[in-house]
Design a protein around this motif. Structure first.
Motif, mmCIF file in Angstrom:
data_model
loop_
_atom_site.group_PDB
_atom_site.id
_atom_site.type_symbol
_atom_site.label_atom_id
_atom_site.label_comp_id
_atom_site.label_asym_id
_atom_site.label_seq_id
_atom_site.Cartn_x
_atom_site.Cartn_y
_atom_site.Cartn_z
ATOM 1 N N HIS A 1 -1.042 -5.140 2.718
ATOM 2 C CA HIS A 1 -1.562 -4.230 3.466
ATOM 3 C C HIS A 1 -1.144 -2.967 2.768
ATOM 4 C CE1 HIS A 1 -3.824 -1.649 6.270
ATOM 5 N NE2 HIS A 1 -2.560 -1.063 6.195
ATOM 6 N N VAL A 2 -1.920 -1.819 2.375
ATOM 7 C CA VAL A 2 -1.362 -0.535 1.799
ATOM 8 C C VAL A 2 -2.300 0.640 2.542
ATOM 9 C CG1 VAL A 2 -2.809 -0.672 -0.284
ATOM 10 C CG2 VAL A 2 -0.723 0.824 -0.159
ATOM 11 N N THR A 3 -1.954 1.503 3.001
ATOM 12 C CA THR A 3 -2.329 2.908 3.465
ATOM 13 C C THR A 3 -2.088 3.941 2.335
ATOM 14 O OG1 THR A 3 -2.543 2.283 5.704
ATOM 15 C CG2 THR A 3 -2.897 4.492 5.043
ATOM 16 N N PRO A 4 -2.880 4.282 1.646
ATOM 17 C CA PRO A 4 -2.621 5.550 0.549
ATOM 18 C C PRO A 4 -2.266 6.861 1.408
ATOM 19 C CG PRO A 4 -5.106 5.223 0.837
ATOM 20 C CD PRO A 4 -4.462 4.265 1.733
ATOM 21 N N THR A 5 -1.269 7.622 0.621
ATOM 22 C CA THR A 5 -1.169 8.879 1.087
ATOM 23 C C THR A 5 -2.238 9.839 0.978
ATOM 24 O OG1 THR A 5 1.307 8.492 0.128
ATOM 25 C CG2 THR A 5 0.660 10.576 0.818
ATOM 26 N N ASN A 6 -2.378 10.793 1.838
ATOM 27 C CA ASN A 6 -3.224 11.981 1.746
ATOM 28 C C ASN A 6 -2.693 13.151 0.867
ATOM 29 O OD1 ASN A 6 -4.748 14.669 2.327
ATOM 30 N ND2 ASN A 6 -5.636 13.410 4.044
ATOM 31 N N ALA A 7 -2.709 13.078 -0.324
ATOM 32 C CA ALA A 7 -2.289 13.994 -1.119
ATOM 33 C C ALA A 7 -2.341 15.540 -0.879
ATOM 34 C CB ALA A 7 -2.704 13.818 -2.610
ATOM 35 N N LEU A 8 -3.599 15.713 -0.251
ATOM 36 C CA LEU A 8 -3.808 17.070 0.272
ATOM 37 C C LEU A 8 -2.918 17.732 1.558
ATOM 38 C CD1 LEU A 8 -5.429 19.751 0.332
ATOM 39 C CD2 LEU A 8 -6.980 18.661 1.805
#
Length: 271
Positions: A113-120
């Motif tokens: 499982h992976v949840t990406p980072t919110n770059a903003l």
């Protein structure tokens, strides 16, 4: 207690999914820390008797790959970070050999499982931190990240002995923390940083034969110091995962730069 509460609130969740990559899921027992959750088992006698180990490159499970919004290049950066940290950690006690050589243990991991980072959100946090530094130049005031858009990573891994039996297994999940993880301005930022933490935890399980969670921090080993300063790996087999970004990577992390800007990735990949 307030600090512990803040750590718990400002932390992304990570599921402990099972995707069937392990030989067995029997006898797995919870072993959690403040930041990470895990299920694990280890045959202490078997792993401590082993002298050599080989590492099958980490991959994304089919469910994780199907749901992930990371590009193939970004996923490769994350999985390679797992392998590099694992190879460095295992080098503390084992002789790491190439995949074509016989070994007492064969280790492999799979992203579940992976949840990406919110770059903003990371960018806004960096701007806020810079503003505080400018407004209060004589004071060191830590500014936590916004507790939104935090990334997470989950994996399962095992080590198989030369007898074909499972010697150790771990299902691990951890999310980025708003207070402790400064964040990188890219979607794979948190998963990339967490990948190294998993590699460190799983290698310690095999090196010591005991849970690595809820342990007091220890002084860095020679291998860890070498990696911190961008030195080459101890064993040739680890060169397949590339050289650690070292000080450049550390500074890039502090500045919030995307991991691809400081990490050249794997030198050779067979998958």
């Amino acid at each position: 207690m307030l600090t512990l509460s803040l750590l718990a609130v400002g932390c992304a969740s990570a599921p402990l999914d099972q995707v069937g990559s392990l030989q067995s899921y029997d006898e797995l027992k919870p072993s959690d820390s403040l930041l990470a959750r895990s299920l694990m088992r280890v045959s202490k006698d078997d792993v401590l008797a082993a002298k050599t180990v080989r590492i099958i490159p980490t991959g994304f499970s089919r469910p994780a790959a199907g749901k992930s919004t990371l590009s193939q290049a970004q996923r490769s950066l994350v999985t390679n970070a797992v392998d590099r940290a694992l190879c460095s950690g295992l080098s503390q006690r084992f002789r790491v050999v190439d995949l074509t050589e016989p070994a007492d243990l064969t280790a492999h991991a799979m992203v579940t499982h992976v949840t990406p980072t919110n770059a903003l959100a990371v960018g806004v946090s960096k701007v806020a931190s810079t503003a505080v530094s400018v407004a209060l130049p004589d004071m060191r005031v830590p500014v936590p990240r916004l507790p939104i858009g935090l990334g997470s990573l989950s994996l399962e891994a095992e080590a198989i002995g030369d007898n074909g039996k499972q010697a150790a297994a771990m299902i691990w999940g951890r999310g980025a923390n708003a207070l402790l993880d400064s964040g990188r301005g890219a979607r794979p930022g948190d998963p990339y940083n967490l990948a190294a933490k998993f590699g460190d935890d799983f290698s310690k399980l095999l090196v010591t034969g005991k849970t690595p969670l809820n342990k007091l921090p220890s002084l860095p080993t020679r291998a860890e110091l070498r990696a911190m300063f961008g030195g080459g790996p101890k064993y040739p087999a680890c060169k397949a995962f590339g050289k650690s970004p070292g000080l450049v990577g550390f500074l890039g992390d502090r500045m919030g730069l995307p991991p691809a800007w400081t990490d050249k990735g794997a030198a050779v990949r067979d998958d």
